[in-house]
Design a protein around this motif. Structure first.
Motif, short mmCIF file in Angstrom:
data_model
loop_
_atom_site.label_atom_id
_atom_site.label_comp_id
_atom_site.label_asym_id
_atom_site.label_seq_id
_atom_site.Cartn_x
_atom_site.Cartn_y
_atom_site.Cartn_z
N ALA A 296 0.83 -1.21 0.00
CA ALA A 296 0.00 0.00 0.00
C ALA A 296 0.86 1.26 0.00
O ALA A 296 1.94 1.30 0.60
CB ALA A 296 -0.91 0.01 1.22
N ILE A 297 0.38 2.29 -0.69
CA ILE A 297 1.00 3.61 -0.66
C ILE A 297 -0.05 4.65 -0.30
O ILE A 297 -1.26 4.39 -0.42
CB ILE A 297 1.66 3.97 -2.01
N THR A 298 0.39 5.78 0.19
CA THR A 298 -0.52 6.84 0.62
C THR A 298 -0.83 7.77 -0.55
O THR A 298 0.07 8.34 -1.15
CB THR A 298 0.10 7.64 1.78
N ILE A 299 -2.11 7.90 -0.86
CA ILE A 299 -2.59 8.79 -1.91
C ILE A 299 -3.74 9.62 -1.35
O ILE A 299 -4.60 9.10 -0.67
CB ILE A 299 -3.09 7.99 -3.14
N GLY A 300 -3.74 10.90 -1.61
CA GLY A 300 -4.86 11.74 -1.22
C GLY A 300 -4.73 12.41 0.12
O GLY A 300 -5.63 13.14 0.54
N TYR B 281 14.47 8.83 10.69
CA TYR B 281 13.26 9.59 10.39
C TYR B 281 12.04 8.70 10.65
O TYR B 281 12.04 7.52 10.32
CB TYR B 281 13.23 10.01 8.92
N LYS B 282 11.02 9.31 11.23
CA LYS B 282 9.74 8.61 11.35
C LYS B 282 8.79 9.17 10.29
O LYS B 282 8.79 10.37 9.99
CB LYS B 282 9.14 8.76 12.74
N CYS B 283 8.00 8.27 9.70
CA CYS B 283 7.14 8.61 8.58
C CYS B 283 5.70 8.28 8.94
O CYS B 283 5.42 7.25 9.55
CB CYS B 283 7.59 7.84 7.34
N SER B 284 4.78 9.14 8.54
CA SER B 284 3.36 8.93 8.84
C SER B 284 2.72 7.91 7.92
O SER B 284 1.56 7.54 8.12
CB SER B 284 2.60 10.25 8.75
N GLY B 285 3.45 7.45 6.89
CA GLY B 285 2.86 6.56 5.89
C GLY B 285 3.17 5.10 6.09
O GLY B 285 3.52 4.64 7.18
N THR B 286 3.03 4.35 5.00
CA THR B 286 3.22 2.91 4.98
C THR B 286 4.70 2.56 4.85
O THR B 286 5.53 3.43 4.56
CB THR B 286 2.46 2.29 3.80
#
Length: 257
Positions: free
Chosen positions: A48-52, A69-74
């Motif tokens: 999954a990837i983050t879109i929108g 780094y911490k990431c809010s996504g997948t």
């Protein structure tokens, strides 16, 4: 003086997971380490990837001598941002994902966020490996994995991997000593799933995924066999999902359109 290898470390259990700490400790022995990992657990996210919606990438200081780094996504978002923003297009020499709390053998490779992060690394032509341990607990003991992780990484950095290929590495549980490493194929095994039905306080039904892992493979060259016999399983994985063997058969079809 030779330049140290640049190693990208990612995972799906989150940046504070003990598994990624163990992987970082090994990676620091091999080169300069950069970590980009989800800010919260992302298990079962697959590719999954983050879109929108926007993605956040924030620098953190958890371990000395490591850029993190911490990431809010997948997990896949983490690799994409690492390549494009952290490394600024100068790709790392190795991408390692894990150590996952729980196996990613057999069919699990499809659902795994850990393995999808490694797959994304391979898509970017980075030699990539996913590591998982047969222990789902948060306080799992990863010590026995470390020497095998180091050796596998060294072999990949020395010998490389074929284009479009990565490694799926799984470790057996700690119930007995590891016997060694087996190069394997993915077993013909799957989850026989069920959904337990429950009710919330408002009497609305909801469902909780459960299931039993069923191994339909009797071969002694599979990842399930290796793990059951206390070997480290190493499966070469590819992201080209074309069933090449089926093309000639399909070419015999006649389409009446």
């Amino acid at each position: 003086m030779s330049k140290k290898p640049r190693i990208l470390v990612v995972n799906d259990d989150g940046i504070t997971a003990p598994g990624i700490k163990a992987l970082i400790e090994v990676a620091k022995e091999l080169g300069d380490v950069t970590v980009v990992a989800p800010d919260s657990p992302q298990s079962g996210m697959g590719h999954a990837i983050t879109i929108g919606k926007p993605l956040r990438l924030d620098k953190v200081n958890l371990y000395e001598g490591v850029e993190m780094y911490k990431c809010s996504g997948t997990p896949v978002d983490c690799v994409k941002l690492a390549v494009n923003k952290v490394f600024k297009g100068q790709k790392p020499d190795l991408c390692i994902s894990g150590i996952n709390h729980g196996l990613n053998n057999s069919i699990n490779v499809i659902y795994s966020g850990t393995m999808s992060a490694a797959v994304e690394g391979a898509i970017e032509s980075i030699p990539s490996i996913g590591f998982s341990l047969d222990d789902y607990t948060w306080d799992a003991n990863f010590e026995d994995c470390k020497k095998y992780i180091k050796e596998i990484c060294l072999q990949v950095m020395k010998n490389g991997l074929q284009q479009g290929t990565l490694l799926n590495v799984n470790f057996p549980n700690n119930s007995q000593p590891i016997k060694g490493i087996k190069i394997c194929r993915q077993a013909n095994a799957k989850w026989a799933e069920d959904f337990e039905e429950r009710q919330d306080p408002y009497k609305r039904n909801y469902y909780w995924l459960t299931g039993v892992f069923q191994n339909n493979d009797k071969g002694e060259d599979s990842d399930v066999w290796a793990l059951n016999n206390h070997y480290v399983s190493v499966v070469p994985v590819q992201f080209d999902m074309t069933a090449h063997h089926a093309i000639s058969s399909l070419n015999q079809w006649t389409f009446d359109v």
